[in-house]
Design an enzyme around this catalytic site. Structure first.
Site, PDB file in Angstrom:
ATOM      1  N   ARG A   1       0.781  -1.290   0.068  1.00  0.00           N
ATOM      2  CA  ARG A   1      -0.202   0.003  -0.085  1.00  0.00           C
ATOM      3  C   ARG A   1       0.847   1.256   0.121  1.00  0.00           C
ATOM      4  O   ARG A   1       0.190   2.469  -0.235  1.00  0.00           O
ATOM      5  CB  ARG A   1      -0.932   0.160   1.323  1.00  0.00           C
ATOM      6  CG  ARG A   1      -0.373   0.107   2.622  1.00  0.00           C
ATOM      7  CD  ARG A   1      -1.271  -0.178   3.825  1.00  0.00           C
ATOM      8  NE  ARG A   1      -0.609  -0.245   5.140  1.00  0.00           N
ATOM      9  CZ  ARG A   1      -0.214  -1.236   5.613  1.00  0.00           C
ATOM     10  NH1 ARG A   1      -0.315  -2.490   4.736  1.00  0.00           N
ATOM     11  NH2 ARG A   1       0.456  -1.358   6.753  1.00  0.00           N
ATOM     12  N   TYR A   2       2.340   1.071   0.291  1.00  0.00           N
ATOM     13  CA  TYR A   2       2.907   2.344   0.198  1.00  0.00           C
ATOM     14  C   TYR A   2       3.921   2.488  -1.007  1.00  0.00           C
ATOM     15  O   TYR A   2       4.497   3.413  -1.010  1.00  0.00           O
ATOM     16  CB  TYR A   2       4.098   2.132   1.464  1.00  0.00           C
ATOM     17  CG  TYR A   2       3.273   2.117   2.642  1.00  0.00           C
ATOM     18  CD1 TYR A   2       2.460   3.292   3.082  1.00  0.00           C
ATOM     19  CD2 TYR A   2       3.295   1.296   3.692  1.00  0.00           C
ATOM     20  CE1 TYR A   2       1.672   3.105   4.384  1.00  0.00           C
ATOM     21  CE2 TYR A   2       2.604   1.249   4.981  1.00  0.00           C
ATOM     22  CZ  TYR A   2       1.956   2.019   5.410  1.00  0.00           C
ATOM     23  OH  TYR A   2       1.334   2.023   6.478  1.00  0.00           O
ATOM     24  N   ILE A   3       4.068   1.647  -1.690  1.00  0.00           N
ATOM     25  CA  ILE A   3       4.563   1.628  -3.065  1.00  0.00           C
ATOM     26  C   ILE A   3       4.058   1.675  -4.294  1.00  0.00           C
ATOM     27  O   ILE A   3       2.644   1.187  -4.353  1.00  0.00           O
ATOM     28  CB  ILE A   3       5.905   0.626  -3.222  1.00  0.00           C
ATOM     29  CG1 ILE A   3       5.268  -0.699  -3.009  1.00  0.00           C
ATOM     30  CG2 ILE A   3       6.962   0.750  -1.865  1.00  0.00           C
ATOM     31  CD1 ILE A   3       6.097  -1.933  -3.071  1.00  0.00           C
TER      32      ILE A   3
END
Length: 903
Positions: free
Chosen positions: A130-132
């Site tokens: 979800r962060y990249i």
């Protein structure tokens, strides 16, 4: 259960064994297992572990790329969204998709990444999905996708369509590499260099043979001599790059493929704990680039530690490739050069398919443009004004087009006529005949160009590959250096982690006998050699405690193939036999086998023994026992008079009389000649096996001069384990009388300078060019008369002819720190050192005036009248008259001027 349904127990008891006709209805579990196992194995091989040769992708990778292509809008997508989208095609869950996506992103070829995607150097994992973010790279969009020539199939649930294989027009499998393991089958394809693959593909299209080797993203050096084309049984040795920062510090700047800085440091610490190497501490300063500092304790050799790091840690690892592909739905083992050939010809076929489709589209466009032009210009649309039915409209248009059918590239179909009826009135009213002709001309030119490409398909493919390299090849230069490694003998480089003790009387030796006599420091990998009083010898592996034989006279660490350690021996043959003496070396033996050094007679005894590491030969005194008629009770014997022979030789007779004792009278000097040394530039090592460039014969005090590209020189010994840096430009035997001539580019002024100086003996690395940033050594030589050819660049379109410069004449020998003289005011393009044999003849007169040759100087300095006189004697043979006891006066012109020769 009703009574009718109840079984008849009596009948069952009577028929416990089924009839033969019932056996065919029985399914055996073993058969089911065999069938299911093969199905499962086939599925894992085809769907998980092994890539397809058509596009070089595993199914999960292909589905990820297809999902990214469907999401492609030029912007980044959350990896979590990509994983979710891919799950429409891949039935094995989000974890396997996420791992495969991160691995693709870390290869930096098909996926453009944003965020923390981990680090292949340190082994750090990527951030949560979800962060990249990710999107397809421009390279992937250019070479991987082409929907018009893609073969499609239904997804696992039948709701969507996915590609069978992607039309990849590049050897993607070899560029990325792949690793997988299935049921009874493994695949390990190593990554290769992007630009080298393109060059090799072009070579294949030209009909040439190729030889490609891997290139690893972590850099390092590798020995591919046993690569075996990537097939099973091949082996690669990969090393990290280790440099010596100073006497107590090593720095690792590149690591082997398949390791991380964390695993590498763990292996170093483990080897240190086991006593294989000796280090003080390890620091990991890795960020963008690898930097592992290895600090050594005092008294530890950096060169030996480098070899030990390669021998006992992950600084060197073996990699075993196993090139396996899926072709025609079957696994197949083929070499990497064959895989490249298959990929290249597939690219050729895909390019042809694209050209054929493009040509068909152009022809269709040209056909309709011609129809439209005739339909409007010839006002055929007016013929349908009075038609009452649809059929009459179609017939009227077809009738109106018939006179012009020869102008069309294809036959006029009913679909073409229907398309003409769909043209709007507004378009007819604004029709421009000139623009229509231009469009038709442009389409015809494009068709001609496509036909040319189809007729010259190989040249078109070559140009395609060249454009790929030009567009995407920058920054993809080879990272792994190709070298040939020498085999490091572990026992020679292992740290001295144990101590050898011996009990000579009882005959035990080992590193666990701390209460007994200390012999030397050694490694637990060493062999030991022991000589006994009865004249036998044995070599055995060192252990905590081992029996090697009673009455030991000498024990030490055994060095295999050591030809410089010479043993001097005097022994008595039998209890009352003749006394012999011999000199021998021990090079190779069978471990734990006893070797007799005497004639083998029982009760033989060693009277004198020495081990000499440099072949020393001493003088000994032989003392006889008193006997009737024996006049000479003692005499001297010189071991230098004996030849060095084999271990099994009997030796020379010393005396036939009984010997009381043998005593050393004089210490010996080495009888071995200077050691001949060669330098093998393929492995950057010294050797005595005549490999590479011969450096000369070395006595113990001699040194080796090394000069490096960064303008340093260093004097080293000639130990065969000595390491040399990669940027070595000159290596030779050091002669303190020879001046060093150098030309270097000053980084500050961008000007070439010349200097000559005497090399100062030191064990430190010495900089002899400018300290300015960007300074670089151009030429360095110890030639007596160094001559260089200087080529100049153009100035205002005028060329300056090349010049030959004699550096010995150009500048005198000055101090080490002198900057030197400027080489030329003109712009220097190239400088080449001329070998002595290639010095141009036209400069002969100039050299006669400036040469240091004694003959030429004497010719120059001697006066003309001296030449005319008779010379019955040589100059050196003329002796002055000293009969009167006085020194003669020196007359002018009687003797040539003395010349100081700097040879």
């Amino acid at each position: 259960m009703s009574k009718k349904e109840e079984p008849n127990n009596e009948e069952q008891n009577e028929d416990t064994n089924p009839e033969p006709e019932n056996i065919q209805n029985v399914t055996h579990i073993s058969g089911m297992y065999k069938e299911w196992f093969l199905d499962y194995a086939s599925y894992v091989i085809l769907e998980r572990a092994v890539p397809y040769v058509e596009d070089g992708l595993k199914p999960v990778q292909r589905r990820i790329l297809h999902a990214l292509w469907e999401l492609e809008d030029g912007r980044y997508n959350k990896v979590a969204n990509v994983i979710g989208h891919t799950m429409k095609y891949h039935p094995h869950g989000d974890a396997s998709i996420g791992d495969a996506l991160v691995q693709l992103g870390q290869k930096d070829l098909l996926i453009d990444t944003q965020g923390n995607w981990g680090n292949i150097l340190t082994g750090d994992s990527a951030a949560a999905p979800r962060y990249i973010e990710a999107r397809l790279s421009k390279f992937a969009l250019d070479v991987v996708f082409s929907p018009k020539i893609t073969t499609w199939q239904a997804s696992y649930d039948g709701r969507n369509k996915e590609p069978v294989t992607l039309p990849v027009k590049f050897p993607l499998l070899l560029a990325q590499g792949v690793e997988g393991i299935a049921v009874g089958l493994a695949c390990k394809m190593l990554p290769h260099n992007f630009n080298e693959l393109i060059d090799a593909s072009i070579a294949i299209l030209k009909g040439k043979k190729t030889h490609i080797v891997p290139d690893f993203p972590t850099g390092g050096t590798a020995d591919f001599s046993e690569y075996n084309d990537g097939l099973r049984g091949g082996r690669i040795r990969v090393r990290g790059k280790i440099n010596q920062l100073d006497k107590k510090t090593l720095v690792i700047t590149e690591i082997p493929f398949g390791t991380t800085t964390s695993s590498l440091i763990e292996s170093i610490i483990s080897a240190n704990d086991k006593g294989k190497i000796k280090i003080r501490k390890v620091e990991d300063n890795t960020s963008e680039n690898v930097e592992i500092m290895v600090h050594l304790p005092a008294g530890v050799s950096p060169d030996k530690t480098i070899d030990a790091l390669y021998a006992f840690t992950d600084c060197e690892i073996p990699v075993s490739p196993n090139a396996c592909i899926i072709e025609n739905e079957k696994p197949k083992f083929v070499g990497v050069n064959e895989i490249l050939r298959i990929s290249t010809h597939r690219t050729l076929d895909l390019l042809k398919q694209e050209l054929d489709i493009h040509k068909a589209e152009l022809l269709e466009h040209l056909h309709f443009s011609s129809l439209e032009k005739i339909f409007i210009e010839k006002r055929i649309y007016r013929d349908i004004e009075e038609c009452e039915t649809w059929e009459e409209v179609l017939v009227a248009i077809d009738k109106g087009l018939k006179p012009y059918k020869k102008k069309f590239v294809g036959e006029v179909t009913q679909d073409d006529i229907i398309s003409l009826t769909e043209i709007k009135i507004k378009r007819i009213s604004k029709f421009d005949s000139f623009k229509a002709d231009e469009l038709i001309k442009s389409l015809e030119e494009q068709i001609t160009e496509v036909n040319h490409h189809l007729n010259n398909l190989v040249e078109y493919a070559i140009e395609y590959f060249k454009n790929l390299k030009k567009k995407y090849g920058e920054g993809k230069e080879r990272k792994t250096e190709i070298k040939t490694f020498e085999t490091i003998v572990a026992s020679r480089v292992a740290a001295t982690n144990v101590k050898l003790y011996v009990n000579k009387e009882e005959g035990f030796a080992g590193y666990g006998m701390k209460k007994d006599e200390f012999v030397c420091d050694c490694s637990d990998l060493d062999d030991i050699i022991a000589f006994r009083r009865d004249g036998t010898m044995i070599v055995t592996k060192i252990s905590e405690k081992a029996f090697v034989g009673k009455d030991i006279i000498y024990i030490n660490v055994f060095k295999k193939n050591d030809e410089r350690t010479i043993y001097n021996l005097v022994y008595r043959d039998g209890p009352k036999g003749i006394t012999f003496m011999k000199r021998f070396a021990v090079t190779g033996v069978t471990r734990d086998k006893e070797y007799p050094l005497t004639k083998g007679t029982p009760e033989s005894q060693v009277l004198y023994f020495t081990a000499n590491p440099n072949g020393e030969a001493e003088v000994v005194t032989i003392y006889h026992k008193a006997a009737a008629g024996l006049r000479k009770l003692e005499f001297d014997v010189d071991f230098r008079e004996l030849a060095i022979k084999g271990r099994s030789s009997i030796g020379n007779i010393v005396t036939k009389y009984a010997v009381r004792k043998v005593v050393q009278k004089e210490k010996g000097l080495s009888t071995l000649g200077a050691r001949k040394i060669w330098f093998d530039d393929t492995v950057q090592r010294l050797n005595s096996e005549e490999r590479g460039t011969y450096l000369g014969e070395f006595a113990p005090e001699d040194k080796i001069l090394t000069i490096y590209q960064d303008g340093h020189y260093k004097l080293t010994g000639f130990d065969l384990s000595t390491h040399f840096e990669e940027n070595l430009v000159v290596i030779e035997k050091f002669d303190p009388a020879k001046p060093l001539s150098a030309i270097y580019l000053d980084g500050e002024t961008k000007t070439y300078f010349v200097k000559r100086f005497i090399v100062e003996p030191t064990d430190k690395k010495v900089l002899f060019i400018s300290e300015s940033e960007g300074s670089v050594l151009e030429i360095a030589t110890t030639q007596i008369i160094p001559v260089v050819e200087v080529t100049f660049g153009k100035v205002k379109d005028k060329e300056t002819p090349p010049q030959n410069v004699n550096l010995a004449e150009f500048i005198d020998v000055k101090g080490l720190k002198a900057k030197g003289n400027r080489l030329s005011a003109n712009k220097v393009k190239e400088i080449n050192l001329l070998p002595p044999a290639e010095i141009p003849i036209e400069n002969e007169e100039e050299f006669e005036e400036t040469s240091l040759s004694p003959v030429e100087e004497i010719k120059k300095e001697t006066k003309p009248e001296a030449k005319e006189k008779e010379k019955p004697e040589k100059i050196n043979d003329i002796k002055p008259d000293t009969s009167n006891g006085k020194k003669p006066k020196k007359a002018k012109g009687d003797k040539p001027k003395q010349i100081k020769l700097d040879l």
